[in-house]
Design an enzyme around this catalytic site. Structure first.
Site, short mmCIF file in Angstrom:
data_model
loop_
_atom_site.label_atom_id
_atom_site.label_comp_id
_atom_site.label_asym_id
_atom_site.label_seq_id
_atom_site.Cartn_x
_atom_site.Cartn_y
_atom_site.Cartn_z
N ASP A 191 -15.01 -13.86 15.74
CA ASP A 191 -13.88 -13.86 16.46
C ASP A 191 -12.64 -14.41 15.36
OD1 ASP A 191 -12.65 -14.64 19.74
OD2 ASP A 191 -11.63 -15.60 17.97
N ASN A 199 0.12 -12.97 16.21
CA ASN A 199 1.14 -12.52 17.00
C ASN A 199 2.44 -13.08 16.98
OD1 ASN A 199 -0.21 -10.22 17.44
ND2 ASN A 199 -1.47 -11.09 19.40
N HIS A 204 3.61 -8.35 17.47
CA HIS A 204 2.21 -7.63 17.66
C HIS A 204 1.61 -6.48 16.78
CE1 HIS A 204 2.22 -9.84 21.43
NE2 HIS A 204 0.81 -9.32 21.59
N ASP A 208 -1.72 -5.85 15.06
CA ASP A 208 -2.45 -5.00 15.41
C ASP A 208 -3.09 -4.52 14.01
OD1 ASP A 208 -2.14 -4.81 17.93
OD2 ASP A 208 -0.89 -2.80 18.05
N GLU A 234 -9.66 -9.67 19.76
CA GLU A 234 -9.98 -9.81 18.36
C GLU A 234 -11.33 -10.35 18.09
OE1 GLU A 234 -9.87 -12.65 20.25
OE2 GLU A 234 -9.27 -14.00 18.58
#
Ligand code: GH3
Ligand code: MG
Ligand code: MG
Ligand code: MG
Length: 313
Positions: A191, A199, A204, A208, A234
């Site tokens: 993670d 973000n 975003h 991404d 994630e």
């Protein structure tokens, strides 16, 4: 007769079985008790660049089907002992949500046999004697459809690695491979640390891109026998084959070290990231995916609690 002597030792399994799935080449399983036809068709299919497992009995075919997970299956109706229909039923039950094209073939081309084949789950019916040119085109069409199905169902659109849905199917294969090879496997949950900040700070779209890069980084870092999945936002899962917990911990720590050196760029700004990971060694082949993930997740939670950028078992 010379020919029958030469083929005698093959008995139930014709030619060499491919050990590991070689890259992208599709794997075709063909089951027929007519050995000379089997060898002839195996040769024709291989000349197309496909890998082939060939079996003469239902029993051996079912065992190999479980171990190899072929992309397409060609089954003769008349087999000794169990019929091709029985093989078809077993496979149909096992495939679950997966799509594996199943082609029946037979000299029995009457309406009843054809309808029975389709009812039992066949996708196609090929009449004997086989017209090789037509046979190869039909197999090729089925493989194309299978590939499109797999890509749309199994691959995460953003990161282009396997998705969570596919993890479920892969896990049972992972467990059966472990049982067959008499080895242990390790599951890891990874993670990204403070990903929400990416973000919030950069937007975003940058978030991404980070996810795409993280997935590609992980993919590059693992071996071909290990499998990577995007589990959620994630969070990623890796199934490691044939390794001990300590080995995997070291592998992941090296990966973490390397990942934390990567400069992510957004215009003028650069930033670095870390991840945390929890690992769990699967020794008990009875343990389900849910419990395995839960245990690895607890280790991940510990890694987060202990300050992040670390690997816990
Ligand atoms: P921690 O170190 O505890 O893991 O903190 P974190 O901020 O990484 O964890 P948290 O679970 O709070 O935040 C994960 C964020 O990931 C929240 C969500 O908006 C974002 N996210 C999930 N999926 C995507 C995605 O596909 N794209 C982008 N850009 N963000 C995503
Ligand atoms: Mg036959
Ligand atoms: Mg998270
Ligand atoms: Mg996170």
């Amino acid at each position: 007769m010379e020919i029958s002597y030469e083929y005698e030792h093959f008995h139930e399994e014709i030619g060499k079985t491919p050990d590991l799935r070689d890259g992208d080449a599709p794997l075709i399983q063909i089951i027929d008790d007519d050995i000379s036809l089997l060898i002839f068709l195996k040769d024709k299919l291989e000349s197309k660049g496909w890998m082939v497992i060939a079996n003469t009995t239902a029993e051996k075919a079912i065992e190999q089907y479980y171990n190899m997970h072929p992309d397409c299956i060609i089954i003769d109706i008349n087999l000794p002992e169990q019929s091709g229909f029985e093989v078809l039923s077993v496979i149909q039950k096992h495939t679950n949500r997966a799509f594996i094209p199943k082609i029946m073939c037979s000299i029995k081309t009457d309406r009843e046999s054809r309808i029975e084949a389709y009812k039992k789950g066949a996708d196609d019916f090929i009449e004997k004697p086989i017209d090789v040119e037509e046979f190869l085109i039909r197999v090729e069409r089925h493989l194309e459809r299978k590939k499109i199905f797999d890509q749309s169902v199994l691959i995460d659109e953003l990161t282009q690695v396997y998705n969570r849905k596919f993890l479920k199917d892969s896990y049972s294969r992972f467990i059966s491979d472990m049982a067959r090879l008499n080895s242990n496997g390790t599951i890891a949950v990874l993670d990204i640390d403070y990903f929400k900040r990416v973000n919030d700070t950069y937007g975003h779209i940058v978030g991404d891109k980070v996810l795409m890069e993280f997935a590609q980084f992980l993919k590059r870092s693992i071996r071909s026998t290990d499998t990577l999945f995007r589990y959620g936002g994630e969070e990623f899962v890796i199934l490691f084959q044939r390794a001990t917990e300590t080995e995997i911990k070291e592998v992941l720590e090296r990966m973490l070290e390397e990942f934390s050196q990567i400069d992510f760029k957004d215009g003028e700004q650069t930033f670095r990231l870390t991840f945390s990971a929890g690992i769990y060694r699967i020794e008990n082949k009875e343990i389900g995916l849910h419990s395995a993930i839960k245990t690895a997740d607890e280790a991940l939670y510990l890694a987060k609690e202990s300050g992040r950028a670390r690997v816990e078992t």
